[in-house]
Design an enzyme around this catalytic site. Structure first.
Site, PDB file in Angstrom:
ATOM      1  N   CYS A 211      -8.644 -24.958 -27.830  1.00 36.35           N
ATOM      2  CA  CYS A 211      -9.020 -25.531 -29.126  1.00 36.35           C
ATOM      3  C   CYS A 211      -8.116 -25.116 -30.279  1.00 36.35           C
ATOM      4  O   CYS A 211      -7.488 -25.961 -30.910  1.00 36.35           O
ATOM      5  CB  CYS A 211     -10.457 -25.131 -29.454  1.00 36.35           C
ATOM      6  SG  CYS A 211     -11.651 -25.821 -28.309  1.00 36.35           S
TER       7      CYS A 211
HETATM    8  N1  LIG Z   1     -12.997 -25.920 -23.459  1.00 38.64           N
HETATM    9  C1  LIG Z   1     -13.584 -25.626 -24.594  1.00 38.64           C
HETATM   10  O1  LIG Z   1     -13.874 -24.481 -24.845  1.00 38.64           O
HETATM   11  C2  LIG Z   1     -13.948 -26.713 -25.606  1.00 38.64           C
HETATM   12  C3  LIG Z   1     -14.800 -26.383 -26.655  1.00 38.64           C
HETATM   13  C4  LIG Z   1     -15.158 -27.353 -27.567  1.00 38.64           C
HETATM   14  C5  LIG Z   1     -14.618 -28.639 -27.459  1.00 38.64           C
HETATM   15  N2  LIG Z   1     -13.758 -28.942 -26.443  1.00 38.64           N
HETATM   16  C6  LIG Z   1     -13.243 -30.312 -26.367  1.00 38.64           C
HETATM   17  O2  LIG Z   1     -13.957 -31.017 -25.371  1.00 38.64           O
HETATM   18  C7  LIG Z   1     -13.118 -31.945 -24.708  1.00 38.64           C
HETATM   19  C8  LIG Z   1     -13.130 -31.706 -23.208  1.00 38.64           C
HETATM   20  O3  LIG Z   1     -12.545 -30.436 -22.962  1.00 38.64           O
HETATM   21  P1  LIG Z   1     -12.783 -29.599 -21.648  1.00 38.64           P
HETATM   22  O4  LIG Z   1     -12.334 -28.220 -21.966  1.00 38.64           O
HETATM   23  O5  LIG Z   1     -14.163 -29.785 -21.127  1.00 38.64           O
HETATM   24  O6  LIG Z   1     -11.740 -30.311 -20.647  1.00 38.64           O
HETATM   25  P2  LIG Z   1     -11.515 -29.995 -19.095  1.00 38.64           P
HETATM   26  O7  LIG Z   1     -10.082 -30.220 -18.837  1.00 38.64           O
HETATM   27  O8  LIG Z   1     -12.161 -28.699 -18.730  1.00 38.64           O
HETATM   28  O9  LIG Z   1     -12.367 -31.131 -18.369  1.00 38.64           O
HETATM   29  C9  LIG Z   1     -12.066 -32.481 -18.422  1.00 38.64           C
HETATM   30  C10 LIG Z   1     -12.556 -33.158 -17.142  1.00 38.64           C
HETATM   31  O10 LIG Z   1     -12.300 -34.552 -17.296  1.00 38.64           O
HETATM   32  C11 LIG Z   1     -11.856 -35.074 -16.053  1.00 38.64           C
HETATM   33  N3  LIG Z   1     -11.162 -36.332 -16.291  1.00 38.64           N
HETATM   34  C12 LIG Z   1      -9.893 -36.539 -16.705  1.00 38.64           C
HETATM   35  N4  LIG Z   1      -9.660 -37.853 -16.875  1.00 38.64           N
HETATM   36  C13 LIG Z   1     -10.810 -38.492 -16.571  1.00 38.64           C
HETATM   37  C14 LIG Z   1     -11.221 -39.855 -16.592  1.00 38.64           C
HETATM   38  N5  LIG Z   1     -10.394 -40.821 -16.945  1.00 38.64           N
HETATM   39  N6  LIG Z   1     -12.486 -40.138 -16.214  1.00 38.64           N
HETATM   40  C15 LIG Z   1     -13.348 -39.173 -15.855  1.00 38.64           C
HETATM   41  N7  LIG Z   1     -13.023 -37.872 -15.833  1.00 38.64           N
HETATM   42  C16 LIG Z   1     -11.776 -37.542 -16.187  1.00 38.64           C
HETATM   43  C17 LIG Z   1     -11.017 -33.967 -15.469  1.00 38.64           C
HETATM   44  O11 LIG Z   1     -10.879 -34.107 -14.064  1.00 38.64           O
HETATM   45  C18 LIG Z   1     -11.830 -32.723 -15.877  1.00 38.64           C
HETATM   46  O12 LIG Z   1     -12.782 -32.375 -14.890  1.00 38.64           O
HETATM   47  C19 LIG Z   1     -11.745 -31.800 -25.372  1.00 38.64           C
HETATM   48  O13 LIG Z   1     -11.632 -32.721 -26.414  1.00 38.64           O
HETATM   49  C20 LIG Z   1     -11.805 -30.417 -25.951  1.00 38.64           C
HETATM   50  O14 LIG Z   1     -10.942 -30.278 -27.066  1.00 38.64           O
HETATM   51  C21 LIG Z   1     -13.426 -28.004 -25.498  1.00 38.64           C
END
Ligand SMILES: NC(=O)c1ccc[n+]([C@@H]2O[C@H](COP(=O)([O-])OP(=O)(O)OC[C@H]3O[C@@H](n4cnc5c(N)ncnc54)[C@H](O)[C@@H]3O)[C@@H](O)[C@H]2O)c1
Length: 423
Positions: A262
């Site tokens: 982030c």
């Molecule tokens: N990780 C954190 O701590 C956190 C905290 C707050 C907000 N966010 C935000 O949340 C969002 C998601 O982040 P995350 O950390 O969970 O990501 P991540 O990479 O952990 O997970 C994303 C998932 O999406 C899947 N994916 C990719 N393309 C896809 C598609 N077309 N259809 C279906 N699934 C698909 C991937 O295989 C993966 O399992 C981002 O915008 C991030 O900035 C993350």
């Protein structure tokens, strides 16, 4: 099969969210393109530290959580939450490609009464300017009328056992009042507190403000750490003393640079959007500059420590980096400053190994490494980059020839001693 909630993206955000809804009695389906992840989830195996396999297995067995690669399962869910990656491109511009192509898939399956909520971090305007037209065009339905549409930022802090998806207040902003109400009602069923705002733009900017606030304050204390080095003042002592003030001060710690998914990324979503308005977000840029200078500053510190304490140059020295995850007690390597620092140390001619109890191996930015045993005496210098709590730092200091402590993990007195150099 009929489900209460579908979550697109089963990652750090999607999986804890699924668990939270399922534990509140909802039925959840996770839709992910990664077939291996989907198979793991359906076996009740978690790959996210905040969700135990034990808890997941129970929810899968009870039929409350399932996973699929098939977008068609969205048709039968009441609500569709999007938790997909929103990275920066190589030019450090927002890259919404994954989210937008998934939205097109969702649009094809949208039906009257559906609630769609975007949870991915993004710039203000994304929900209304990007998602809404795609959803309307692909479905022939009207947002706010035929289906509800809202933004609600995820605030999960991986590895934080004190605060969970359930206990952290959920900010919600819909494209109209009924959308805000529908999204608030859904989250209220599983999350302790919901805080509605007037628009998706306000909710989108709320998330960015939170992360920019951290980035700027970390930069402030990192700049102070560099000044303290010149003035021979212990920055940790100063931060600790300032934190005794019961109001008007919040403690941020210096370190080798920003890490995680982030804080190094999200602020630049706003910088990019602001340019559209002829506006330059100088605090964000300055914070980025200071924070990105920290691995270079830390390399100089290691070099200085080797020079003064061991009469050695960085070139030719054997260095053990202790901890490579971006923060303590987790395995997440995303944007970890350790990778940058390792590259810089190797670039200066040092021979670098690492030990991390959470990261057996990694491959990032062209650096492929495997964790070695923690044998401090074998190295000219041990650099503490991530302060995992399972490491015995007293033993480390006792056995190592020299420790450069970038996290104040050793609790050493004074800034420099023969054995320990602190940031
Ligand atoms: N990780 C954190 O701590 C956190 C905290 C707050 C907000 N966010 C935000 O949340 C969002 C998601 O982040 P995350 O950390 O969970 O990501 P991540 O990479 O952990 O997970 C994303 C998932 O999406 C899947 N994916 C990719 N393309 C896809 C598609 N077309 N259809 C279906 N699934 C698909 C991937 O295989 C993966 O399992 C981002 O915008 C991030 O900035 C993350």
């Amino acid at each position: 099969m009929k489900r209460d909630v579908a979550i697109v993206g089963a990652g750090y955000v999607g999986l804890p969210l699924a668990k939270t809804f399922a534990e509140a009695g909802k039925t959840v389906v996770l839709v992910d393109v990664d077939a291996e992840r989907v198979a793991q989830l359906n076996r009740g195996e978690s790959y996210i530290e905040d969700v135990s396999s034990e808890a997941l297995e129970r929810l899968v067995e009870e039929g409350r959580v399932a996973a699929t690669t098939d977008y068609d399962e969205l048709r039968d869910a009441d609500a569709i939450l999007i938790a997909l990656p929103t990275p920066l491109s190589r030019q450090r511009e927002p890259d919404l490609a994954i989210m937008l192509s998934a939205t097109e898939e969702i649009a094809k399956r949208l039906r009257p009464g559906h609630l769609v909520v975007l949870e991915s971090t993004t710039y203000p305007g994304t929900t209304r300017e990007k998602l809404l037209p795609l959803l309307e065009r692909g479905s022939g339905l009207t947002a706010g009328q035929d289906f509800h549409l809202a933004f609600s930022p995820e605030r999960v802090d991986p590895g934080n056992s004190q605060w969970s998806t359930k206990s952290v207040t959920k900010v919600v902003g819909g494209v109209n009042e009924t959308s805000t109400e529908a999204a608030s009602a859904l989250y209220s069923a599983a999350i302790d507190n919901v805080h509605p705002v007037s628009s998706p733009e306000a909710a989108e900017l709320t998330k960015l403000l939170e992360n920019i606030f951290r980035s700027v304050n970390i930069a402030l204390v990192n700049e102070l750490a560099q000044l303290c080095d010149r003035m021979d003042i212990d920055v940790w002592e100063v931060v600790e003393a300032a934190a005794t003030k019961p109001f008007g001060f919040m403690s941020f710690k210096p370190g080798p640079g920003l890490g995680g998914h982030c804080i190094p990324i999200d602020p630049f979503y706003l910088t990019w959007k602001a340019r559209e308005y002829g506006f330059y977000t100088e605090f964000i840029e300055l914070a980025g500059k200071v924070n990105e200078s920290m691995p270079y500053f830390c390399r100089s510190l290691v070099s200085q420590a080797l020079n003064h304490a061991r009469q050695r140059s960085l070139s030719g020295s054997r260095i053990l980096v202790l901890g490579v995850a971006y923060k303590p007690d987790i395995s997440d390597m995303r944007e970890s400053p350790a990778v940058k620092l390792i590259g810089l140390l190797e670039g200066a001619g040092a021979s670098v190994s690492y030990h991390d109890p959470y990261v057996p191996e990694f491959s990032e930015n062209g650096i492929v490494m495997r964790s070695v045993a923690l044998e401090p005496a074998e190295y000219d210098c041990v650099v503490v980059v991530t302060d995992h709590s399972s490491v015995d730092y007293d033993r480390l200091v006792e056995e190592a020839q020299l420790v450069v402590d970038l996290r104040n993990a050793t609790g050493a007195n004074g800034k420099h001693s023969d054995k320990v150099w602190r940031l």
